[in-house]
Design an enzyme around this catalytic site. Structure first.
Site, short mmCIF file in Angstrom:
data_model
loop_
_atom_site.label_atom_id
_atom_site.label_comp_id
_atom_site.label_asym_id
_atom_site.label_seq_id
_atom_site.Cartn_x
_atom_site.Cartn_y
_atom_site.Cartn_z
N HIS A 170 -72.37 -3.60 11.22
CA HIS A 170 -71.24 -4.45 11.64
C HIS A 170 -70.05 -3.57 12.04
O HIS A 170 -69.03 -3.52 11.35
CB HIS A 170 -70.89 -5.36 10.45
CG HIS A 170 -70.00 -6.52 10.74
ND1 HIS A 170 -68.80 -6.41 11.40
CD2 HIS A 170 -70.13 -7.83 10.45
CE1 HIS A 170 -68.23 -7.59 11.47
NE2 HIS A 170 -69.03 -8.47 10.91
N GLU A 226 -71.53 -5.39 17.19
CA GLU A 226 -72.46 -5.07 16.10
C GLU A 226 -73.87 -4.91 16.66
O GLU A 226 -74.24 -5.61 17.61
CB GLU A 226 -72.42 -6.19 15.07
CG GLU A 226 -71.00 -6.52 14.62
CD GLU A 226 -70.89 -7.88 13.95
OE1 GLU A 226 -71.81 -8.25 13.19
OE2 GLU A 226 -69.90 -8.58 14.20
C1 BG6 Z 1 -69.32 -11.52 12.33
C2 BG6 Z 1 -69.66 -12.97 12.46
O1 BG6 Z 1 -70.48 -10.77 12.44
O2 BG6 Z 1 -68.73 -11.28 11.06
C3 BG6 Z 1 -68.43 -13.81 12.25
O3 BG6 Z 1 -70.23 -13.21 13.74
C4 BG6 Z 1 -67.77 -13.47 10.91
O4 BG6 Z 1 -68.76 -15.19 12.28
C5 BG6 Z 1 -67.53 -11.97 10.87
O5 BG6 Z 1 -66.58 -14.18 10.76
C6 BG6 Z 1 -66.88 -11.46 9.58
O6 BG6 Z 1 -67.61 -11.86 8.48
P1 BG6 Z 1 -67.08 -11.53 7.03
O7 BG6 Z 1 -68.07 -12.16 6.08
O8 BG6 Z 1 -67.07 -10.02 6.89
O9 BG6 Z 1 -65.70 -12.08 6.93
#
Ligand code: BG6
Length: 289
Positions: A159, A263
């Site tokens: 991510h 990502e």
């Molecule tokens: C992204 C998603 O990968 O991660 C989003 O597509 C999400 O929908 C984002 O809001 C962040 O996620 P988190 O759980 O780290 O707040």
């Protein structure tokens, strides 16, 4: 473990988390043992390659906002609300199994294996290894081994949060004309712009079978970030914009304006199935263009 010169173990924040600081003639980096999470990376002659929020929270069970958290063994929000979004790997303490230095290139290896807590969330015996090679670029390899007696299926994403000098003058190339699921429009299937993705509102897109090679063009700075993976077939493009950022609470003041996530992983129809005893590696390379 005896750490080579230029790698130091340090506390992260004030809640007991620990990690590694890397300083070599090629780069400086910061890694958290929680999640095997690379938080910062910067070559000595270029701008930072990763974005880390000024309000990132360093706490057990909370993924710091920025860097490259690993979503595993699932990407996204499961229907079962008792299960964490983006899997449990980013909230777990990983074990450092190797720290090497070959010249000015640093290699770090961290492992996570199943235990009673992970089996409650995902009933499989596994070993995940995150290998980070840090030099002028970042090479990240996730290796997953099925230690069960039956096959299992997982999804994942590295991510990655990237910096940009102005999201309003930023373009993502490499996904032109491809279909994507739009999470901001109830997962409607839409087709990507023919001339690169630009940002003017909350953006949350999942591309499957996407190809794995993308550029982030920071037009204001005249700078390009290069993302390459032949193993990661899915791409997720995300910017929370203003309102969602305000709700999230750890994005920093106007943080949305200076970041975006592109990502790389395998999710949805790109999910991976491993036979009992099988293992597979997924490599991703990130660098300044
Ligand atoms: C992204 C998603 O990968 O991660 C989003 O597509 C999400 O929908 C984002 O809001 C962040 O996620 P988190 O759980 O780290 O707040």
């Amino acid at each position: 473990m005896q750490l080579p010169a230029g790698i130091t173990e340090i506390p992260l924040g004030e809640n007991g988390l620990r990690g590694l600081k890397v300083d070599t003639p090629l780069c400086s980096a910061l890694l958290s043992f929680q999640g095997a999470h690379l938080l910062q990376f910067q070559t000595t002659d270029k701008v930072p390659l990763l974005w880390l929020s000024e309000d990132a929270i360093f706490k057990a069970g909370k993924s710091a906002r920025g860097g490259i958290p690993l979503c595993f063994p699932w990407f996204g929000t499961p229907a079962d609300k008792d299960k964490p979004a983006h899997g449990f790997a980013r909230h777990r303490l990983w074990t450092l199994t190797a720290a090497r230095r070959d010249g000015d290139i640093v290699t770090l290896e961290l492992e996570l294996t199943d235990d009673a807590d992970t089996r409650k969330l995902w009933p499989h015996a596994f070993r995940a290894r995150q290998t980070l090679v840090l030099g002028r670029n970042i090479t990240l390899t996730l290796t997953v081994e099925n230690r069960d007696k039956t096959p299992f299926t997982f999804t994942f994403a590295q991510h990655s949060y990237f910096p940009t000098s102005d999201i309003l003058r930023t373009r993502v190339e490499g996904l032109e004309g491809r279909p994507y699921f739009d999470a901001t429009q109830d997962w409607k299937i839409l087709e990507s712009e023919a001339d690169g993705i630009r940002f003017s509102a909350e953006t949350d897109r999942v591309y499957e079978g996407a190809g794995g090679h993308y550029h982030i063009v920071d037009e204001a700075a005249g700078h390009t970030i290069v993302i390459r993976s032949d193993d990661c077939k899915s791409a997720i493009v995300w910017n929370p914009w203003t309102e969602k950022s305000a709700r999230m609470g750890d994005m920093g003041t106007d943080g949305w304006r200076g970041m975006l996530c592109v990502e790389s992983g395998n999710t949805g129809s790109d999910a991976i199935t491993l036979a009992a005893g099988e293992q597979r590696a997924f490599t991703l390379r990130l660098g300044n263009g």
